[in-house]
Design an enzyme around this catalytic site. Structure first.
Site, PDB file in Angstrom:
ATOM      1  N   ASN A 156       2.781   0.792  -2.480  1.00 56.23           N
ATOM      2  CA  ASN A 156       3.837   1.968  -2.485  1.00 56.23           C
ATOM      3  C   ASN A 156       3.044   3.316  -3.109  1.00 56.23           C
ATOM      4  O   ASN A 156       2.026   3.109  -3.864  1.00 56.23           O
ATOM      5  CB  ASN A 156       4.739   1.294  -3.771  1.00 56.23           C
ATOM      6  N   HIS A 163      -2.726   0.747  -5.354  1.00 58.78           N
ATOM      7  CA  HIS A 163      -2.817  -0.784  -5.375  1.00 58.78           C
ATOM      8  C   HIS A 163      -1.984  -1.276  -4.458  1.00 58.78           C
ATOM      9  O   HIS A 163      -1.200  -0.766  -3.746  1.00 58.78           O
ATOM     10  CB  HIS A 163      -2.501  -1.417  -6.655  1.00 58.78           C
ATOM     11  N   PHE A 164      -2.626  -2.560  -3.793  1.00 63.07           N
ATOM     12  CA  PHE A 164      -1.802  -3.294  -2.624  1.00 63.07           C
ATOM     13  C   PHE A 164      -1.216  -4.524  -3.195  1.00 63.07           C
ATOM     14  O   PHE A 164      -2.317  -5.147  -3.807  1.00 63.07           O
ATOM     15  CB  PHE A 164      -2.938  -3.528  -1.354  1.00 63.07           C
ATOM     16  N   HIS A 165      -0.240  -4.878  -2.838  1.00 61.96           N
ATOM     17  CA  HIS A 165       0.287  -6.218  -3.364  1.00 61.96           C
ATOM     18  C   HIS A 165       0.126  -7.157  -2.104  1.00 61.96           C
ATOM     19  O   HIS A 165       0.659  -6.987  -0.930  1.00 61.96           O
ATOM     20  CB  HIS A 165       1.873  -6.257  -3.562  1.00 61.96           C
TER      21      HIS A 165
END
Length: 235
Positions: free
Chosen positions: A169, A182-184
């Site tokens: 996001n 950041h990446f989930h």
């Protein structure tokens, strides 16, 4: 010629041959080929500890730090020498070890740790070791982003679930809650329908469009890409 004269001639010829063998140039043997040995020590492995300063954040942007990022010492063995970190950022503090986390994977450019609170078991965040609020503001260098992709796959394998989502996001209206890219990696357990990312027609509001609208959007995107000099833009 008498016997004495013959002996003198023999001795003189022998002396000439001996002197010629002593003072004549010697023939060198072929030189042995010498192959240089290339060092296996990469320059970045011996870089000294360095001090770097991050970009100051725009105070007019909601959620961003308005303080210039002070220097943070970075160990070149675990953090790139020319990175930029913000001492006021929660995720930067996790990178430097100032805040605890449950780490699951780490490289020179990236760090993966469990999300708190999670939306499913094994919910993992992958962050670049470079402070940028979004992918483009002020911008994450390509070498950091290139490192993230393979880690996503490894985390998915480590989670052991067949179904999972990758989410990233940018900005408050897009659901970003921490101002550090950041990446989930979110697992979607088969036996827990309420866990993970819940996608419904309402939460994924797709709409119909025409080929003319597709063509217009694609042309506009290619124009912007050419203006930025992106090499992958094709007509």
């Amino acid at each position: 010629m008498d016997t004495l004269s013959r002996h003198k001639s023999f001795l003189l010829a022998s002396a000439v041959l001996l002197l010629a063998s002593i003072f004549s140039p010697q023939t060198d043997h072929p030189a042995e080929d010498i192959v240089p040995v290339e060092s296996h020590i990469k320059p970045e492995a011996i870089l000294p500890t360095t001090t770097t300063t991050s970009h100051s954040m725009d105070p007019t942007t909601a959620g961003q730090s308005n303080a210039d990022s002070k220097a943070i010492n970075a160990d070149a063995c675990t953090i790139p020498r020319d990175t930029k970190l913000d001492p006021n950022c929660r995720f930067c503090k996790i990178v430097t070890g100032e805040e605890p986390s449950f780490k699951v994977y780490e490289t020179k450019y990236s760090l993966a740790f469990l999300a708190k609170p999670p939306v499913s078991h094994g919910h993992t965040l992958i962050i670049p070791k470079y402070h940028s609020r979004t992918l483009t503001d002020p911008g994450v260098p390509d070498e950091f982003l290139a490192d993230v992709g393979p880690i996503m796959k490894k985390i998915a394998v480590m989670n052991g679930e067949e179904s999972y989502n990758i989410i990233q996001n940018n900005g408050r209206t897009a659901g970003q809650s921490v101002d550090h890219v950041h990446f989930h990696v979110v697992t979607k357990p088969l036996d827990q329908a309420g866990r993970g990312l819940v996608l419904t027609p309402e939460s994924w509001p797709s709409y119909k469009t025409t080929d003319e609208e597709y063509a217009q959007d694609a042309a506009q995107m290619r124009e912007i890409g050419r203006d930025h000099g992106f090499p992958g833009v094709r007509d």
